[in-house]
Structure formats: structure tokens, C-alpha cells
Motif scaffolding. Sequence first.
Motif, PDB file in Angstrom:
ATOM      1  N   GLY A  14      -2.034   9.513 -14.084  1.00  0.00           N
ATOM      2  CA  GLY A  14      -3.106   9.169 -14.028  1.00  0.00           C
ATOM      3  C   GLY A  14      -3.933   7.865 -14.053  1.00  0.00           C
ATOM      4  N   PHE A  15      -2.999   7.138 -13.629  1.00  0.00           N
ATOM      5  CA  PHE A  15      -3.624   5.614 -13.367  1.00  0.00           C
ATOM      6  C   PHE A  15      -4.004   5.744 -11.800  1.00  0.00           C
ATOM      7  N   LEU A  16      -5.444   4.686 -12.388  1.00  0.00           N
ATOM      8  CA  LEU A  16      -5.996   4.002 -10.564  1.00  0.00           C
ATOM      9  C   LEU A  16      -5.433   2.850 -10.337  1.00  0.00           C
ATOM     10  N   PRO A  17      -5.191   2.854  -9.138  1.00  0.00           N
ATOM     11  CA  PRO A  17      -4.966   1.369  -8.718  1.00  0.00           C
ATOM     12  C   PRO A  17      -6.633   0.274  -8.991  1.00  0.00           C
ATOM     13  N   ASP A  18      -5.571  -1.199  -9.377  1.00  0.00           N
ATOM     14  CA  ASP A  18      -7.000  -1.694  -9.574  1.00  0.00           C
ATOM     15  C   ASP A  18      -7.709  -2.188  -8.218  1.00  0.00           C
ATOM     16  N   THR A  19      -7.118  -1.680  -7.671  1.00  0.00           N
ATOM     17  CA  THR A  19      -8.659  -1.345  -5.955  1.00  0.00           C
ATOM     18  C   THR A  19      -9.210  -0.217  -5.906  1.00  0.00           C
ATOM     19  N   LEU A  20      -9.335   0.204  -6.356  1.00  0.00           N
ATOM     20  CA  LEU A  20      -9.816   1.472  -6.723  1.00  0.00           C
ATOM     21  C   LEU A  20     -11.260   1.973  -7.912  1.00  0.00           C
ATOM     22  N   ALA A  21     -10.258   1.390  -9.260  1.00  0.00           N
ATOM     23  CA  ALA A  21     -10.900   1.618  -9.932  1.00  0.00           C
ATOM     24  C   ALA A  21     -11.794   0.056 -10.526  1.00  0.00           C
ATOM     25  N   GLY A  22     -11.908  -0.910  -9.580  1.00  0.00           N
ATOM     26  CA  GLY A  22     -12.547  -1.835  -9.795  1.00  0.00           C
ATOM     27  C   GLY A  22     -12.115  -2.997 -10.942  1.00  0.00           C
ATOM     28  N   VAL A  23     -11.498  -2.990 -11.648  1.00  0.00           N
ATOM     29  CA  VAL A  23     -11.308  -3.537 -12.770  1.00  0.00           C
ATOM     30  C   VAL A  23      -9.844  -4.044 -13.324  1.00  0.00           C
ATOM     31  N   PRO A  24      -9.692  -5.214 -12.003  1.00  0.00           N
ATOM     32  CA  PRO A  24      -8.814  -5.897 -12.329  1.00  0.00           C
ATOM     33  C   PRO A  24      -8.192  -6.363 -13.668  1.00  0.00           C
ATOM     34  N   GLY A  25      -6.709  -5.676 -14.117  1.00  0.00           N
ATOM     35  CA  GLY A  25      -6.841  -6.186 -15.352  1.00  0.00           C
ATOM     36  C   GLY A  25      -7.043  -5.239 -16.579  1.00  0.00           C
ATOM     37  N   ASP A  26      -7.204  -4.344 -16.007  1.00  0.00           N
ATOM     38  CA  ASP A  26      -7.638  -3.341 -16.906  1.00  0.00           C
ATOM     39  C   ASP A  26      -6.571  -2.292 -17.285  1.00  0.00           C
ATOM     40  N   ASP A  60       3.179  15.406 -12.626  1.00  0.00           N
ATOM     41  CA  ASP A  60       2.792  14.173 -13.859  1.00  0.00           C
ATOM     42  C   ASP A  60       1.497  13.333 -13.567  1.00  0.00           C
ATOM     43  N   TYR A  61       1.166  13.931 -12.923  1.00  0.00           N
ATOM     44  CA  TYR A  61      -0.155  13.594 -11.728  1.00  0.00           C
ATOM     45  C   TYR A  61      -1.371  13.293 -12.728  1.00  0.00           C
ATOM     46  N   LEU A  62      -1.741  14.458 -13.313  1.00  0.00           N
ATOM     47  CA  LEU A  62      -3.115  14.744 -14.224  1.00  0.00           C
ATOM     48  C   LEU A  62      -3.289  14.245 -15.833  1.00  0.00           C
ATOM     49  N   LEU A  63      -2.318  13.689 -15.892  1.00  0.00           N
ATOM     50  CA  LEU A  63      -2.043  13.153 -17.675  1.00  0.00           C
ATOM     51  C   LEU A  63      -0.562  12.160 -17.720  1.00  0.00           C
ATOM     52  N   GLY A  64      -1.213  11.641 -19.414  1.00  0.00           N
ATOM     53  CA  GLY A  64      -0.433   9.714 -19.492  1.00  0.00           C
ATOM     54  C   GLY A  64      -1.269   9.528 -19.392  1.00  0.00           C
ATOM     55  N   THR A  69      -6.578  11.257 -19.744  1.00  0.00           N
ATOM     56  CA  THR A  69      -7.217  12.276 -21.152  1.00  0.00           C
ATOM     57  C   THR A  69      -8.779  12.324 -21.579  1.00  0.00           C
ATOM     58  N   PHE A  70      -9.455  11.610 -20.614  1.00  0.00           N
ATOM     59  CA  PHE A  70     -10.950  11.123 -19.821  1.00  0.00           C
ATOM     60  C   PHE A  70     -11.722  12.530 -19.224  1.00  0.00           C
ATOM     61  N   THR A  71     -10.379  12.338 -18.195  1.00  0.00           N
ATOM     62  CA  THR A  71     -10.467  13.104 -17.495  1.00  0.00           C
ATOM     63  C   THR A  71     -10.124  14.795 -17.528  1.00  0.00           C
ATOM     64  N   ALA A  72      -9.794  14.600 -18.182  1.00  0.00           N
ATOM     65  CA  ALA A  72      -9.073  16.333 -19.452  1.00  0.00           C
ATOM     66  C   ALA A  72      -9.731  16.703 -19.635  1.00  0.00           C
ATOM     67  N   ARG A  73     -10.513  15.836 -20.469  1.00  0.00           N
ATOM     68  CA  ARG A  73     -11.605  16.325 -21.799  1.00  0.00           C
ATOM     69  C   ARG A  73     -12.921  17.112 -20.630  1.00  0.00           C
ATOM     70  N   SER A  74     -13.261  16.288 -19.587  1.00  0.00           N
ATOM     71  CA  SER A  74     -14.291  16.588 -19.100  1.00  0.00           C
ATOM     72  C   SER A  74     -14.252  18.163 -18.739  1.00  0.00           C
ATOM     73  N   ALA A  75     -16.046  17.858 -19.377  1.00  0.00           N
ATOM     74  CA  ALA A  75     -16.347  19.265 -18.847  1.00  0.00           C
ATOM     75  C   ALA A  75     -16.392  19.776 -17.365  1.00  0.00           C
ATOM     76  N   GLY A  96       4.568  18.130 -13.573  1.00  0.00           N
ATOM     77  CA  GLY A  96       5.091  17.784 -14.160  1.00  0.00           C
ATOM     78  C   GLY A  96       5.344  18.196 -16.503  1.00  0.00           C
ATOM     79  N   ASN A  97       6.251  17.838 -16.832  1.00  0.00           N
ATOM     80  CA  ASN A  97       6.170  18.329 -18.164  1.00  0.00           C
ATOM     81  C   ASN A  97       4.518  17.520 -19.189  1.00  0.00           C
ATOM     82  N   HIS A  98       4.608  16.215 -18.989  1.00  0.00           N
ATOM     83  CA  HIS A  98       2.870  15.656 -19.102  1.00  0.00           C
ATOM     84  C   HIS A  98       1.881  16.876 -18.521  1.00  0.00           C
TER      85      HIS A  98
END
Length: 329
Positions: A14-26, A60-64, A69-75, A96-98
Motif C-alpha cells: 500500500g505504499f505510494l511512490p512520492d511522485t504520486l503521493a506528492g509528499v516526498p519524504g513522507d 501483499d498489495y492492499l495492506l502493510g 490501513t486508512f484506505t482499508a478502514r474507509s467506508a 499475500g498474508n497481509h
Amino acid sequence: MTTITILATSDLHGFLPDTLAGVPGDPSAANAHAAGILAAHAAKRMTGVDDATLLIDAGDYLLGSAYATFTARSAERESPLTRVASACGYTAMALGNHDFDHGTALPASQNPHLHERLLCCNVTDEEGHPIFHPYRLVQARGIRVGIVGAVTGALPQLTAFRNTQHIHVLDAVESIRTTVNRIRADVDLLIVAYHGGIECDMASGRPTQYDTGEDQAYRILSTIPGIDGLICGHQHRTNHGECHGIPYVQPGYQGNSVGFISYQFKERRISRHETAMLHPTTDKLEPLDPTTMNLRLDEYRTWLDQPIDTGRFGEYITLKTGIRLQRFI
């Protein structure tokens, strides 16, 4: 001659590349090198974006991650991570297991949005019926391709009991063998996406760790005939090569590498394959447009900024370690 190229990712968590998330270093949502999905997406575009290039994930794409976690808890019915996967054009995604960290509900809810491309041949319901498709068959330039997905058989030991108490987790090797035997005659190319790691030296067969059944990549390739290529993961390591003449890739963690295997066909028979390789992720590849995917990053950061209730911290430590908080400190 027809060439079929397999691009492979694993353990994106579930990690986004910083180029997509727009928050380098987060580190909570993005990783500077976590552009595996985008690297593979861009590689598809660079190779022509045609049906001869198949993008496959090994679990192990959807969680981890915190963002996962935020996207999984979203309605919301369709997860932003699912929209990213769809935009990248995955042909198939093993579980994957996660991905079972909230039971089967999360992957089951996302599978329709992924056009039923989540695969797992060794998890069934209590009546023994598959919950997810064991395999997927696709056509690529006239070549019939079969993709089998499996999760490590150690899943029940890797997640909370409540997540697996209403399902059966079958032996991964035997389930893969059964599925391979079922579809082998109907395909020209058979790829296994296995969310488990490597337990032996892939050239000599010498064990490299205790045989717990959690990692069985060598056993799969050394005992199951009919497989043309293996994508494995789970250990967050990078490996590639051949085992008993069969190419395999293990693409690492958070998209730091993309696996690559190329097959050449003559009259629908494999005439040769390229030695499996790993391509490091770079920021030079063309990114996806985040505006089309509603990533909800502002809501995510608001969620992160909520105060943490530490009142149950002692209970949590005791639950995880068996040690009472006072002794632990």
C-alpha cells in the motif's frame, strides 16, 4: 516469432511512490523508491502498452502501511489503492498474508473493482469452495497464458486467528500442483505468482533456513512439472535467476524493483526465454496522474493527526508479548 513479457511486483504494502503521493519524504504514505507499480506501468507504456506485456503482482498489495490501513478502514467501496492498480493495468494479483489482515472481507470487496483478478488457489471457505479464483487465463497475441496465484501455507500463523477461523488454508505446494495440472494442457505459458519466499539455494537446493513451510519457492520449482516461470515474494528480498531451467524473480519490497522475464514463441511453443532480471525503480519513468484516482490524501493526513489513545497501551503490550507493562518497562 512472438514475444511475451512478464513484469512482476510484490510486497508493495500500500505504499505510494512520492511522485504520486506528492509528499516526498513522507514515510507513512510514500517511499522515494516505492514506484514499483508506476515503474511497471511506465515500462508497459515504453514497450508499447500492448497485450504482449503482462503485469503481475505476487501479493501483499492492499495492506502493510499507514496509508493502506486508512484506505482499508474507509467506508468507500473502491479503495484508492485499487484505483491505482487498475490504472496500472495489472493482469493478475496474487493474495499475500497481509491482504488477509482484516479477514477476507477487504480483498473480497475490492475484487469486483479489479474484475476478479485477485487470485488464490489455496484458500477456501468452510465448505471447501474457493473464495477467489485459483487462476486466470488470458490471450496475448494468440498465446494462451495461465496465471496461478497462491499465498504461503503459513498464513494461519501470520495473522490473527479471527481472520482465518472461517476459512481453510491448504498446503500451497499441493494446491499449486493441482491447479497447474488442471490448466497445463489449455495454455502455452504458465506463470505462478506465489506469496512465499525462497528456502533453499535455488541452484544447489541446499537449505538456507529452517523448513517451516512458510517459504517454498524451491520446492515448487523442483517438484511441480509444467511451470514456465515463478514470481515469489514475502521475504522483502530481491532475487532472480533460474531453478531447474525455470526463470524466477523475487522483486523486493515497496516496489524497489520490478521483475522481468521475456519468452519467445514459435508456433505457440516456447523457443527460448530471457534470463530473469530485476529492474531497479527510478523516478525517471513516467508517473501516473494522481488527479484521476481520488487518493484522498488530505483526509488521510487529517486521520494521521488525530491524537492517539494510549490508555490501552499496557493491554496491547501484554497481548503481544505476554509481559505485563510494568515488567516490560
